[in-house]
Design an enzyme around this catalytic site. Structure first.
Site, short mmCIF file in Angstrom:
data_model
loop_
_atom_site.label_atom_id
_atom_site.label_comp_id
_atom_site.label_asym_id
_atom_site.label_seq_id
_atom_site.Cartn_x
_atom_site.Cartn_y
_atom_site.Cartn_z
N TRP A 102 -30.24 4.42 -72.97
CA TRP A 102 -30.12 2.91 -72.60
C TRP A 102 -31.27 2.50 -71.78
O TRP A 102 -31.48 1.46 -71.70
CB TRP A 102 -29.01 3.38 -71.15
CG TRP A 102 -27.39 3.66 -72.08
CD1 TRP A 102 -26.22 4.70 -72.07
CD2 TRP A 102 -26.97 3.08 -73.58
NE1 TRP A 102 -25.30 5.19 -72.82
CE2 TRP A 102 -25.44 4.11 -73.46
CE3 TRP A 102 -27.23 1.99 -73.91
CZ2 TRP A 102 -25.18 3.83 -74.53
CZ3 TRP A 102 -26.28 1.94 -75.12
CH2 TRP A 102 -25.10 3.01 -74.95
N ASP A 169 -30.41 0.64 -63.10
CA ASP A 169 -29.14 0.52 -63.89
C ASP A 169 -28.23 1.92 -63.75
O ASP A 169 -29.01 2.62 -64.33
CB ASP A 169 -29.56 0.76 -65.57
CG ASP A 169 -28.48 0.93 -66.38
OD1 ASP A 169 -27.30 1.12 -66.51
OD2 ASP A 169 -28.23 0.77 -67.45
N LYS A 193 -17.43 2.79 -66.42
CA LYS A 193 -18.68 4.79 -65.79
C LYS A 193 -17.63 4.81 -64.83
O LYS A 193 -16.33 6.07 -64.96
CB LYS A 193 -19.62 4.50 -66.28
CG LYS A 193 -20.18 4.10 -67.39
CD LYS A 193 -19.99 5.37 -68.40
CE LYS A 193 -20.80 4.69 -69.43
NZ LYS A 193 -20.60 5.27 -70.54
#
Length: 356
Positions: A102, A169, A193
């Protein structure tokens, strides 16, 4: 029997959140209407949005410190480009830490806006650790990092001291551990998540860093416009925001992030201790960088795969296979995962010793 859900996301949420959310689907706030059909401009939902934004800041210790919380759409993938759009000047530069898949995706988007400097990378070692000992250029518009790498099972335990704005993030470990969140200028996290269902993304941003890029930013990608509209610039993802609020309320009821972190540490220790004790398994990530959210591990002998897979499936475990980038197994033990479920997995790992 309910399964022990180790999915990396969308993932496990607290049982009481499911129960409250399911009731709201039938009748929200005794309105005679479902949460799925009420107007996002109704008093009932405006109250949900206001409380969700306020509670997010409260739990992070950022109330009254110049931050705004937003619940947006597009996932972290849209935030990858919103960060440079809002923070990087034309002809400017930004610094990125490449610690996983990511992070790589975020770097790709940033390159569309200006010079993107990768200060360090663990790509050559298949991202099995967090890079360290790097320098952040003093003239960077911001430094971007990923706090937890879901796929590879690594987590940043420390964050660099720098005078440039820090963007993080936190999609897979938001609200899971205590940090000095005031060290971050922009935090974003996909809800699915550790906070809610797929469909909304939490953004926490320090207002003073905005509207300085000099760029013309499309309205839907402009954090300042979303703040001005109180996170209601367009129709928000009503149900996802509501379930996220229920989860934030659950965290507060448990004693806040400090209490949740204590349980998370116990769960991680229980599972990692078995991985290190049991000769049939080995961890995939560097010990010092092991994630408390996503535990990645391998069988020392692949010939035992069929037997182990049969055992954990019979134990009502779900979502255990690892990402194809790593292989093996990945146990995602987010906030809502009870330690009793972790014990079930540990017992299965011990049982394998008697089967081979």
């Amino acid at each position: 029997m309910k399964k022990h859900n180790y999915s990396a996301g969308p993932s496990i949420l607290p049982q009481e959140v499911f129960e409250k959310a399911s009731q709201a689907v039938l009748n929200f706030n005794n309105s005679g209407l479902s949460i799925l059909e009420i107007s996002h401009r109704s008093k009932d939902f405006v109250a949900v949005m206001d409380e969700a934004r306020s509670l997010a800041l409260e739990l992070l210790g950022l109330t009254g410190k110049g931050y705004q919380a937003l619940f947006l759409q597009g996932g972290a993938s849209t935030a990858f480009l919103m960060a440079p759009y809002n923070l990087m000047k034309e002809g400017g530069k930004a610094a990125y830490l490449d610690s996983g898949t990511w992070a790589t995706a975020a770097i790709k988007e940033a390159k569309n806006f200006g010079e993107t400097i990768i200060v360090a990378s663990s790509k050559e070692e298949n991202y099995n650790h967090i890079p360290k000992g790097y320098e952040i250029p003093a003239d960077a518009a911001y430094f971007h990092c990923t706090s937890n790498n879901t796929i590879f099972g690594t987590q940043m335990k420390d964050f660099p001291a720098t005078n440039v704005p820090v963007v993080c993030d936190m999609s897979s470990d938001i609200f899971s551990r205590e940090l000095d969140f005031s060290k971050f200028d922009l935090i974003y996290a996909g809800a699915q998540k550790n906070m809610g269902p797929a469909g909304t993304t939490l953004v926490v941003v320090k207002e003073e860093i905005l509207e300085k890029s000099g760029r013309t930013i499309p309205s839907m990608l402009d954090y300042a416009k979303h703040i001005k509209a109180e996170s209601m610039y367009n129709t928000p993802p009503v149900f996802a925001v509501y379930v996220s609020l229920l989860t934030l309320q659950w965290i507060k009821s448990k004693g806040g992030i400090a209490a949740v972190e204590k349980l998370n540490n116990a769960k991680a220790a229980l599972l990692y201790n078995e991985i290190d004790r049991n000769p049939l398994f080995k961890g995939a990530a560097a010990v010092e960088d092991r994630s408390n959210m996503n535990v990645t591990f391998l069988l020392t002998n692949p010939d035992h795969t069929e037997t182990f897979d049969k055992l954990w499936k019979e134990a009502n475990i779900s979502g255990l296979p690892g990402h194809r980038s790593v292989g093996g197994y990945r146990a995602s033990i987010y906030n809502a995962m009870p330690i009793e479920s972790v014990q079930v997995l540990v017992d299965v790992m011990k049982a394998l010793e008697t089967k081979v």
